[in-house]
Motif scaffolding. Structure first.
Motif, PDB file in Angstrom:
ATOM      1  N   GLY A  22      32.256  46.451  38.072  1.00 15.24           N
ATOM      2  CA  GLY A  22      31.407  46.539  39.263  1.00 15.24           C
ATOM      3  C   GLY A  22      30.235  47.490  39.112  1.00 15.24           C
ATOM      4  O   GLY A  22      29.330  47.492  39.954  1.00 15.24           O
ATOM      5  N   ASP A  25      26.515  46.377  39.533  1.00 13.93           N
ATOM      6  CA  ASP A  25      25.861  46.173  40.826  1.00 13.93           C
ATOM      7  C   ASP A  25      25.128  47.410  41.326  1.00 13.93           C
ATOM      8  O   ASP A  25      24.431  47.333  42.343  1.00 13.93           O
ATOM      9  CB  ASP A  25      26.896  45.712  41.867  1.00 13.93           C
ATOM     10  CG  ASP A  25      27.398  44.305  41.586  1.00 13.93           C
ATOM     11  OD1 ASP A  25      26.574  43.450  41.220  1.00 13.93           O
ATOM     12  OD2 ASP A  25      28.606  44.059  41.714  1.00 13.93           O
ATOM     13  N   LYS A 141      36.656  45.271  41.733  1.00 11.56           N
ATOM     14  CA  LYS A 141      35.257  45.284  41.277  1.00 11.56           C
ATOM     15  C   LYS A 141      34.306  45.536  42.446  1.00 11.56           C
ATOM     16  O   LYS A 141      33.338  46.308  42.335  1.00 11.56           O
ATOM     17  CB  LYS A 141      34.928  43.949  40.607  1.00 11.56           C
ATOM     18  CG  LYS A 141      33.455  43.772  40.229  1.00 11.56           C
ATOM     19  CD  LYS A 141      33.247  42.401  39.592  1.00 11.56           C
ATOM     20  CE  LYS A 141      31.793  42.173  39.218  1.00 11.56           C
ATOM     21  NZ  LYS A 141      30.926  41.961  40.394  1.00 11.56           N
ATOM     22  N   SER A 145      31.107  48.255  43.670  1.00 10.49           N
ATOM     23  CA  SER A 145      29.806  47.742  44.092  1.00 10.49           C
ATOM     24  C   SER A 145      29.330  48.376  45.393  1.00 10.49           C
ATOM     25  O   SER A 145      28.180  48.814  45.500  1.00 10.49           O
ATOM     26  CB  SER A 145      29.864  46.215  44.256  1.00 10.49           C
ATOM     27  OG  SER A 145      30.214  45.587  43.041  1.00 10.49           O
ATOM     28  N   ASN A 232      21.137  42.145  46.987  1.00 11.16           N
ATOM     29  CA  ASN A 232      21.464  43.517  46.620  1.00 11.16           C
ATOM     30  C   ASN A 232      20.189  44.363  46.499  1.00 11.16           C
ATOM     31  O   ASN A 232      20.138  45.510  46.948  1.00 11.16           O
ATOM     32  CB  ASN A 232      22.217  43.465  45.281  1.00 11.16           C
ATOM     33  CG  ASN A 232      22.662  44.819  44.786  1.00 11.16           C
ATOM     34  OD1 ASN A 232      22.558  45.817  45.478  1.00 11.16           O
ATOM     35  ND2 ASN A 232      23.154  44.850  43.568  1.00 11.16           N
ATOM     36  N   PHE A 258      28.101  44.173  50.162  1.00 10.91           N
ATOM     37  CA  PHE A 258      29.277  44.169  49.302  1.00 10.91           C
ATOM     38  C   PHE A 258      30.577  44.264  50.095  1.00 10.91           C
ATOM     39  O   PHE A 258      31.611  43.753  49.669  1.00 10.91           O
ATOM     40  CB  PHE A 258      29.185  45.291  48.275  1.00 10.91           C
ATOM     41  CG  PHE A 258      28.217  44.993  47.172  1.00 10.91           C
ATOM     42  CD1 PHE A 258      28.423  43.909  46.346  1.00 10.91           C
ATOM     43  CD2 PHE A 258      27.103  45.789  46.968  1.00 10.91           C
ATOM     44  CE1 PHE A 258      27.532  43.612  45.322  1.00 10.91           C
ATOM     45  CE2 PHE A 258      26.202  45.502  45.952  1.00 10.91           C
ATOM     46  CZ  PHE A 258      26.425  44.410  45.129  1.00 10.91           C
TER      47      PHE A 258
END
Length: 388
Positions: A22, A25, A141, A145, A232, A258
């Motif tokens: 993760g 991200d 994960k 993030s 994101n 997320f």
């Protein structure tokens, strides 16, 4: 049931590796801070997330071949070591060149990890409860993030700068976790069976694009990842542009995305058991379409937050559905199809670049238009799915 040749505690370091997966991200919120620190344009700043996902195009198939030679555990360890180095570099500065090298190594490490970690889970579980274990891994994960923006905000707003790193304390914390994961996995005994069969090659993989369902699934994964990385990166910018928020306040948008993507991963495994795949896919894509409308015209906080939540939930299961559809279409070529689908993560390179140019030309609404094109494609993919 865990493989009897493998330590029953092996699942703990493997799940910690999902947390490290993760780390990729963090590029969304980090690129926003780098943009502010270095006074970059959107098109230049978006090079960073694009660069991270470029390496999936180069390294996914060679990683599959590498696993046949050195084993899955050693390949994951290699990915962790590359990731740890990528997190160490920004601790020495945040110049454009330093961040370029750091994000490149982060992308290479994650390409190695994405390709090798899921097969390692299969080895550890010995074929038992694999699907539910992978789903739980995606949940782990996602924790990394949505923690990333909070850690960056904490470092940026601390009264006393943490180790003099400001928002880059995020890299320091994840560096320590990466070291821990490497050590734990390294000392954990995992017995692997010898891999039989000829490793897939670039030529064999690309030939499969001539099969319509493989090509369409590949494009679907490109759109999924493009929308994922695009949201994101762009969601905080939209809040800053429309609501006049500071970057530290707007960073919550990335965590919100997320959070709902995590909820989608957990609940999606249930809905995919009780609903036809096609029905759940339609619901997901409709949610994403509504989100694009909200992100394009929204000027109120509640509307923009709702739109971010919708795309987070809607996009959470697109990858698994496209991936599974492609694998089931060619069961005799699953290794080649798997490598090709991972290469589809290259969509995380193309979308941010286009979004950067569009946002420079017409504001963040231009970036939303690029993501909306990806959503429109996913509507065309619906007819490829079984009705039951």
């Amino acid at each position: 049931m865990v493989n009897n040749k493998t330590s029953k505690f092996a699942l703990l370091p493997v799940m910690l590796c999902f947390f490290c997966m993760g780390f990729v991200d963090l590029v969304g919120i980090a690129s926003n801070y780098v943009k502010a620190d270095l006074a970059l344009t959107d098109s230049v700043a978006n090079i960073f997330p694009s660069l991270v996902f470029f390496w999936f195009l180069i390294f996914s198939v060679p990683t599959g071949m590498l696993m046949n030679k050195i084993g899955r555990k050693k390949t994951v360890l290699l990915s962790l070591m590359v990731t740890v180095v990528s997190l160490l570099i920004p601790l020495f500065g945040n110049s454009f060149a330093i961040m370029l090298v750091s994000f490149s190594l982060l992308g290479i490490g994650n390409a190695l990890m994405q390709t090798s970690l899921n097969p390692l889970v299969s080895t550890v579980m010995g074929g038992g409860n694999l699907a539910s274990t992978l789903t739980f891994g995606q949940f782990i994960k996602a924790i990394a993030s949505f923690l990333a923006p909070y850690l960056a905000m904490w470092g940026a707003t601390a009264v006393i700068p943490t180790f003099g790193l400001d928002w880059r304390v995020l890299f320091c914390i994840y560096f320590v976790v990466g070291i821990l994961a490497t050590l734990l996995l390294g000392v954990t005994p995992i017995e692997e069976e010898r891999v039989e069969g000829k490793p897939s090659t670039f030529v064999e993989c690309f030939k499969l694009l001539g099969t319509p369902i493989v090509l369409l699934s590949f494009l679907g994964i490109m759109c999924h990842v493009g929308i994922d990385v695009g949201t994101n990166t762009t969601a905080p910018k939209i809040l800053m542009e429309r609501l006049g928020m500071t970057l530290n306040d707007a960073a919550f948008a990335t965590s919100l995305y997320f959070i709902f993507r995590t909820i989608g991963c957990l609940t999606g495994s249930f809905f995919l058991r009780v609903l036809p795949t096609r029905t759940f896919f339609i619901i997901s894509v409709v949610m994403m379409a509504l989100s694009m409308c909200g992100l394009f015209v929204g000027t109120e906080k509640w509307m923009l937050y709702t739109a971010i939540a919708l795309v987070g939930y809607g996009n959470s299961n697109i990858f698994s559905i496209c991936f599974a559809t492609a694998l089931e279409s060619m069961p005799q070529k699953q290794n080649e199809v798997s490598g090709l689908m991972i290469m589809g993560l290259f969509g995380g390179t193309i979308f941010p670049l286009l979004m950067g140019f569009m946002s420079d030309a017409m504001g963040q609404a231009g970036a939303v238009i690029v993501m909306a094109v990806g959503v429109l494609y996913l509507f065309t993919y619906i007819k490829q799915l079984k009705t039951a």
